[in-house]
Design an enzyme around this catalytic site. Sequence first.
Site, mmCIF file in Angstrom:
data_model
loop_
_atom_site.group_PDB
_atom_site.id
_atom_site.type_symbol
_atom_site.label_atom_id
_atom_site.label_comp_id
_atom_site.label_asym_id
_atom_site.label_seq_id
_atom_site.Cartn_x
_atom_site.Cartn_y
_atom_site.Cartn_z
ATOM 1 C CD GLU A 1 1.089 -5.949 5.289
ATOM 2 O OE1 GLU A 1 1.871 -6.859 5.660
ATOM 3 O OE2 GLU A 1 0.452 -5.979 4.231
ATOM 4 C CD GLU B 1 -2.870 -7.641 2.044
ATOM 5 O OE1 GLU B 1 -2.499 -6.469 1.866
ATOM 6 O OE2 GLU B 1 -3.611 -7.994 2.978
ATOM 7 N N GLY C 1 0.464 -5.107 0.597
ATOM 8 C CA GLY C 1 -0.631 -5.075 -0.366
ATOM 9 C C GLY C 1 -0.220 -5.638 -1.724
ATOM 10 C CB ALA D 1 -0.868 -0.017 1.245
HETATM 11 C C1 3H9 Z 1 0.410 -2.424 3.344
HETATM 12 O O1 3H9 Z 1 0.680 -2.866 2.266
HETATM 13 C C2 3H9 Z 1 -0.966 -2.522 3.961
HETATM 14 C C3 3H9 Z 1 -1.889 -3.477 3.258
HETATM 15 O O2 3H9 Z 1 -1.731 -4.785 3.744
HETATM 16 C C4 3H9 Z 1 -3.334 -3.153 3.492
HETATM 17 C C5 3H9 Z 1 -3.820 -1.836 3.043
HETATM 18 C C6 3H9 Z 1 -5.326 -1.720 3.133
HETATM 19 N N1 3H9 Z 1 4.723 3.435 0.095
HETATM 20 O O3 3H9 Z 1 13.523 1.772 1.144
HETATM 21 P P1 3H9 Z 1 13.993 2.496 -0.051
HETATM 22 C C7 3H9 Z 1 9.606 4.713 -0.900
HETATM 23 S S1 3H9 Z 1 1.548 -1.584 4.265
HETATM 24 C C8 3H9 Z 1 5.252 4.617 -0.231
HETATM 25 O O4 3H9 Z 1 14.913 3.626 0.145
HETATM 26 P P2 3H9 Z 1 15.171 0.053 -0.978
HETATM 27 C C9 3H9 Z 1 10.621 5.096 0.153
HETATM 28 O O5 3H9 Z 1 10.082 5.997 1.080
HETATM 29 C C10 3H9 Z 1 2.999 -1.527 3.255
HETATM 30 N N2 3H9 Z 1 6.565 4.820 -0.462
HETATM 31 O O6 3H9 Z 1 14.581 1.512 -1.151
HETATM 32 C C11 3H9 Z 1 11.714 5.704 -0.693
HETATM 33 O O7 3H9 Z 1 11.284 7.007 -1.044
HETATM 34 P P3 3H9 Z 1 12.338 8.192 -1.209
HETATM 35 C C12 3H9 Z 1 3.752 -2.790 3.298
HETATM 36 C C13 3H9 Z 1 7.363 3.760 -0.327
HETATM 37 O O8 3H9 Z 1 15.468 -0.405 -2.338
HETATM 38 C C14 3H9 Z 1 11.679 4.843 -1.952
HETATM 39 O O9 3H9 Z 1 10.383 4.221 -1.969
HETATM 40 N N3 3H9 Z 1 5.000 -2.625 2.586
HETATM 41 C C15 3H9 Z 1 6.889 2.496 0.016
HETATM 42 O O10 3H9 Z 1 16.210 0.042 0.067
HETATM 43 C C16 3H9 Z 1 12.737 3.768 -1.989
HETATM 44 O O11 3H9 Z 1 12.672 3.011 -0.798
HETATM 45 C C17 3H9 Z 1 6.149 -2.280 3.197
HETATM 46 O O12 3H9 Z 1 6.193 -2.125 4.382
HETATM 47 C C18 3H9 Z 1 5.496 2.344 0.238
HETATM 48 N N4 3H9 Z 1 4.940 1.152 0.550
HETATM 49 O O13 3H9 Z 1 13.969 -0.823 -0.392
HETATM 50 C C19 3H9 Z 1 7.365 -2.141 2.331
HETATM 51 N N5 3H9 Z 1 7.938 1.632 0.078
HETATM 52 O O14 3H9 Z 1 13.219 7.751 -2.327
HETATM 53 C C20 3H9 Z 1 8.123 -0.910 2.681
HETATM 54 C C21 3H9 Z 1 9.030 2.337 -0.234
HETATM 55 O O15 3H9 Z 1 11.492 9.385 -1.503
HETATM 56 N N6 3H9 Z 1 9.236 -0.681 1.812
HETATM 57 N N7 3H9 Z 1 8.704 3.634 -0.483
HETATM 58 O O16 3H9 Z 1 13.066 8.275 0.117
HETATM 59 C C22 3H9 Z 1 10.411 -1.344 1.916
HETATM 60 O O17 3H9 Z 1 10.571 -2.244 2.700
HETATM 61 C C23 3H9 Z 1 11.540 -0.892 1.037
HETATM 62 O O18 3H9 Z 1 11.272 0.421 0.650
HETATM 63 C C24 3H9 Z 1 11.745 -1.747 -0.232
HETATM 64 C C25 3H9 Z 1 12.808 -1.056 -1.128
HETATM 65 C C26 3H9 Z 1 12.232 -3.141 0.180
HETATM 66 C C27 3H9 Z 1 10.480 -1.877 -1.033
#
Ligand code: 3H9
Length: 709
Positions: free
Chosen positions: A136, A116, A113, A74
Amino acid sequence: MNNAVQNAQPAAAEVVRTARHGAVVCVTLDSPPVNALSSAVRKGLWRAIEEAEADSSVQAIVLVGQGGNFIAGADIREFGKPPVPPTLPELCKRIEVCNKPVVAVLNGAVLGGGLEIAMAAHHRIALADARLGLPEVQLGLMPGAGGTVRTPYLIGAQAALDMMLSGRHVKAQEAFDLGLVDRLVEGDNAETVGLACVRELLDQGLVVRRARDAGGLANAAEAQAAIDAAKADVAKKSRGLFSPGKIVESVQAALELPFDEAIAFERQAFLACLDSPQRAGLIHAFFSERETAKVPEARAATPRKVSALGVIGGGTMGVGITVAALDAGLPVTMVERDAEAIARGQANVEKVYDALVSKGRMSEAGKSAVMARYTPSTRYEDVRDADLVIEAVFEDIETKKAVFKELDRVCKPGAVLGTNTSFLDIDAIAASISRPQDVIGLHFFSPANVMKLLEIVVPAKASAEVVATAFDLARKLRKTPVRAGVCDGFIGNRIMAVYKQAVDGIMEDGASPYEIDEALRGFGYPMGTFQVADLAGGDIGWATRKRRAATRDPRARYVHVADRLCERGWFGQKTGRGFYLYPQGARTGQPDPEVLAILDEERDKKGIIPRKFTPEEIVRRYMAAMINEGARVVEEGIALRPLDVDVTFLAGYGFPRYRGGPMKYADMVGLDTVLADLQEFSREDPLFWKPAALLERLVAEGKKFESLN
Ligand code: 3H9
């Protein structure tokens, strides 16, 4: 954070494209950086599914992510804002009920998500680099778009609970073994391999196959046993966290209720998590940890190349820094003053890897490969080719200056010269050599190969390139960097010195060290202040207090209890007693009646009649002192923003992550409340509790610390 950029929403058609390939429609998500499911992406996907379903010539729909990831989840930036339809659960349902087979081609991040969506699709194909997870819980949330139901339906309760409670990322092969993925494919272009695979599947008679019909929960007794075990584990380990319990409840609902009712149950539980302050704290932590690397110098300048490191000093810090660099693949030359000292340094580096080998986490060959990058030396000349040298010798300005003089003599032009000092005046160190522009503070935390925080302390003359290089080094070492200005203690230790004074005052006024520690653990710290002091060694704090004695404001309150313990040689764990007793080398301390007697003596000397403190009052004072000094640190520009203070404490001082850091905590409690506390406490001690001007200004303007992020 730039709100204008943050709020700019692309149109659905820009972020979700469709293309026809014969009877197959390829739906491509293209929403950099990670294809998060923003409202535009959700709308685009919904529309693409509707159109493909309505077209009688379409036989299958393929979902792919552009840019190296399927979907990272999400869009976290939308949480806390009014929901925009379609919601993610609605979208997942729309995909699931689609009457044409939907195939998700998974690569890179397939998280939250994103997974999902993949589980709502009818088939899952994964490339080798795919990492699937439901992280999450790390954001104070739980899967909220069917994840707590479809995951156990697909892979059983035990594996599903493991994924959701740990938040860990599962590699493609493991996901296949678990049954979360139907097929593994080779190749690196998701669209090409996905389309080829779907054509093959169509030839074999591809049909719609829904998670809701899968049999992962067929063995109810087995599922119940997994749920019960998870419940017990959560009760034991989740230390005040809200969402793990909700995850377990939702899996219970998945087992007991019909599919759609379980999805409805999950939605309510998810919304409760979304509403919790823990979600706000953890998401603040997530973004803040990414923001701290965004400093003006890193934007303005290109980092210098760093491919070889020098470390001066083979003590605890030198060894930890060396191991961190070796682990990052960098060659390191360690310099010590004589053969004996360098032999000790080398042995300590080897000890770290030997421990990994004996635990089976590294092979002998792996250790040899790492140690091949390590060069011990007793000659400064051997760091002449190093691109960056970190001094980690005894904390004494003259000793450090002498090391820098040598570095100035031998290092190549353009080498970055770092000091690991935790409080000394780096401007003075820089001014003592001929190249002050190359000097920077690199304050690692012990053990330096484990602790995430790296304070990058920027002296007045440091060039932007040098600062950018330090941030680049932090990235290579997988550290969380925070930019700090020069002052006694920088961000972290300076603020710590102040809240420790508050704690000392609480102790002298009536609370025992044990009550204080218990209150802090209740707040969410893994250990209390006095436990930490015993672990670090009382002699370290004692040396600092002696150093500061000459410059201490004579009007300031001074509590002698810690000094009294040190005078007896009670330095904490390493001497068997400190604030606690550690009989026979025990790691966990026991309360010590003699310490309480010393405390009473000190109170008597000052005529203090001890009074009771509730845990809540202890925390109020502790936090007020911390926040107030945090405000000063921001006001003086020592920290760039309040979020830098937050990250310092989250990554380096064990501050409970779900509270977001001290400044976020202050925003959540209300700055007016914090100010009122300070005003109340300042009636006892106006000097110590004087409110910071920044705090007063923000309260007067009705603003939060957040407004300065
Ligand atoms: C969810 O899904 C809830 C659902 O179950 C239900 C809903 C109803 N959204 O980490 P990085 C940005 S909860 C927005 O530096 P990497 C991050 O801020 C979500 N932005 O890169 C950064 O921005 P900036 C569950 C996001 O390669 C840029 O992307 N998912 C999101 O080291 C690069 O990120 C998670 O918890 C996001 N979801 O790692 C995953 N994710 O460049 C969270 C990232 O402006 N994300 N950004 O600073 C991660 O674990 C890591 O970002 C990922 C990439 C592994 C994806």
